[in-house]
Scaffold this active site. Structure first.
Site, PDB file in Angstrom:
ATOM      1  N   TYR A   9     -60.058  37.197 -26.647  1.00 19.44           N
ATOM      2  CA  TYR A   9     -59.314  36.748 -25.706  1.00 19.44           C
ATOM      3  C   TYR A   9     -59.578  37.142 -24.055  1.00 19.44           C
ATOM      4  CZ  TYR A   9     -56.437  34.728 -29.542  1.00 19.44           C
ATOM      5  OH  TYR A   9     -56.406  34.510 -31.316  1.00 19.44           O
ATOM      6  N   LYS A  53     -36.203  59.297 -41.430  1.00 18.54           N
ATOM      7  CA  LYS A  53     -36.051  57.680 -41.249  1.00 18.54           C
ATOM      8  C   LYS A  53     -36.984  56.962 -40.846  1.00 18.54           C
ATOM      9  CE  LYS A  53     -36.005  59.562 -36.160  1.00 18.54           C
ATOM     10  NZ  LYS A  53     -34.859  60.208 -35.630  1.00 18.54           N
TER      11      LYS A  53
HETATM   12  C1  LIG Z   1     -35.518  62.011 -35.175  1.00 14.75           C
HETATM   13  C2  LIG Z   1     -35.015  62.723 -34.769  1.00 14.75           C
HETATM   14  C3  LIG Z   1     -35.232  64.005 -35.264  1.00 14.75           C
HETATM   15  C4  LIG Z   1     -36.842  64.268 -35.248  1.00 14.75           C
HETATM   16  O1  LIG Z   1     -37.413  64.950 -34.119  1.00 14.75           O
HETATM   17  P1  LIG Z   1     -38.736  65.516 -33.986  1.00 14.75           P
HETATM   18  O2  LIG Z   1     -38.931  65.415 -32.094  1.00 14.75           O
HETATM   19  O3  LIG Z   1     -39.858  64.338 -34.210  1.00 14.75           O
HETATM   20  O4  LIG Z   1     -38.961  66.527 -34.671  1.00 14.75           O
HETATM   21  C5  LIG Z   1     -34.333  65.486 -35.081  1.00 14.75           C
HETATM   22  N1  LIG Z   1     -32.548  64.892 -34.981  1.00 14.75           N
HETATM   23  C6  LIG Z   1     -32.040  63.442 -34.507  1.00 14.75           C
HETATM   24  C7  LIG Z   1     -30.855  63.462 -34.512  1.00 14.75           C
HETATM   25  C8  LIG Z   1     -33.154  62.492 -34.514  1.00 14.75           C
HETATM   26  O5  LIG Z   1     -32.664  61.122 -34.335  1.00 14.75           O
END
Ligand SMILES: *Cc1c(COP(=O)(O)O)cnc(C)c1O
Length: 373
Positions: free
Chosen positions: A263, A35
């Site tokens: 800044y 994702k």
């Molecule tokens: C993002 C996500 C993962 C992956 O989690 P990690 O801690 O990066 O391994 C797994 N399951 C779901 C539902 C997620 O949203």
């Protein structure tokens, strides 16, 4: 050879991290979570490398992310689990995307889309076991599972999986969630459904809570070679960080003692100093909160960021003498600490956040350069 700004993605590391994790965890199935553009690493090349490393599922949040993988010609099973109220389930079903569903409304919409297509939707029921985010709440299990069973019976959908997600709050909280999940899976079966994919663990639980592994684990942060734990580094877990963020020195300048930098003059040179301008800023995902605290690597040595991180640039102090740094030289912001570079976790510590956020927030202006090892 390096670009003005670039994130080099080591696909051999992605592949070997997956192979290592899969062997370690030992579940029949392993999902690579890609994702959010594979946590900033580039979804399509990362998905291919993870599959080459032994993943047999891909996981994304949105259907659009899943469709992009299909459009790139990836035909592995893909699960998408977070949906717009008007999400295009037809496009997903037609492209063989498995839907993680969290409500009666979503089940009904998926069934309607399947009916219109004359197809059967593949569904994983997503249960809320404590996070209070999406997922079917325990109060609604009986009603939702009965609806799923009815829709399965008429051939509109097939419940191929049951899933949930842990909070990683404490051993006790995760144990409670695990027991809640087991109650949910039993109730799904009691409703006459026969899911073959039962999955709860993401990276942290996959590594440290064997009882949460079931038939599949969902691996995100560890796939990218980063540790989800405060008390273990990538190397401790046998993982190689896949992303190296770097840029080219845009300017080298001598300033006199007392000169202000960036800044608000958060930093003034305590002595005559040599400063280097690095062309990455918060537009590129560099956290402004890391102003004055993170380190970068130039020619194998590390130097501190001084002053505010701006939108497009920040300044590094080489100290009283220039050790031989010139315009055009490579600056490594973070990478594999085995090379002496700071890690994404070091930047997270400097900014008061987690390594997940550091890599995922790298902006569109930073080209991803995928290398094979
Ligand atoms: C993002 C996500 C993962 C992956 O989690 P990690 O801690 O990066 O391994 C797994 N399951 C779901 C539902 C997620 O949203």
């Amino acid at each position: 050879m390096s670009g003005f700004r670039e994130a080099v993605i080591n696909l051999a590391a992605i592949r070997s991290n997956m192979a290592h994790l899969r062997a370690l965890v030992g579940t029949p199935h392993a999902m690579a979570v890609v994702k959010a553009n594979a946590y900033g690493h580039g979804a399509v090349p990362v998905a291919r490398a993870a599959l080459a490393g032994g993943a047999d599922w891909l996981g994304v949040a949105d259907i659009d992310e899943a469709l992009q993988l299909r459009d790139a010609g990836i035909d592995a099973p893909i699960l998408a689990w977070l949906h717009d109220p008007d999400a295009d389930f037809s496009a997903a079903i037609d492209d063989d995307i498995t839907l993680g569903l969290s409500s009666a409304r979503q089940l009904q919409r998926a069934a309607d889309a399947a009916a219109e297509l004359g197809q059967t939707a593949s569904v994983h029921l997503k249960l809320d076991t404590g996070l209070s985010r999406n997922g079917v709440h325990e109060n609604d299990w009986a009603e939702v599972f009965a609806l799923a069973a009815a829709l399965e019976q008429v051939g509109l959908l097939r419940v191929d999986g049951v899933m949930s997600h842990l909070s990683n709050t404490s051993a006790t909280d995760d144990q409670q969630a695990l027991e809640c999940f087991e109650r949910g899976v039993a109730l799904v079966r009691a409703a006459g459904l026969a899911p073959t994919l039962v999955h709860l663990a993401s990276s942290a639980a996959a590594l440290r809570l064997p009882a949460a592994r079931f038939s599949m684990v969902r691996l995100g942060i560890t796939l990218y070679g980063l540790s989800p734990f405060d008390d273990a580094s990538s190397a401790d877990l046998g993982l190689v960080p896949a992303m190296t963020l770097r840029g080219r020195v845009a300017q080298v300048r001598r300033v006199a003692a007392g000169a202000g930098v960036s800044y608000d003059y958060l930093w003034r040179a305590p002595e005559d100093s040599t400063l280097v301008l690095v062309p990455l800023g918060y537009a590129d995902g560099i956290p402004r909160q890391a102003s004055g605290s993170a380190l970068v690597q130039i020619h194998g040595a590390t130097y501190p960021l001084v002053g505010r991180v701006a939108m497009d640039q920040f300044v590094v102090n080489l100290g009283a003498d220039n050790p031989g740094v010139a315009v055009g030289d490579t600056v490594v912001l973070f990478g594999d600490p085995a090379t002496g570079a700071p890690s994404a976790t070091d930047w997270a510590d400097a900014a008061g956040t987690i390594n997940y956020e550091i890599v995922t927030r790298i902006g569109h202006r930073v080209p991803r350069l995928h290398i094979h090892g």
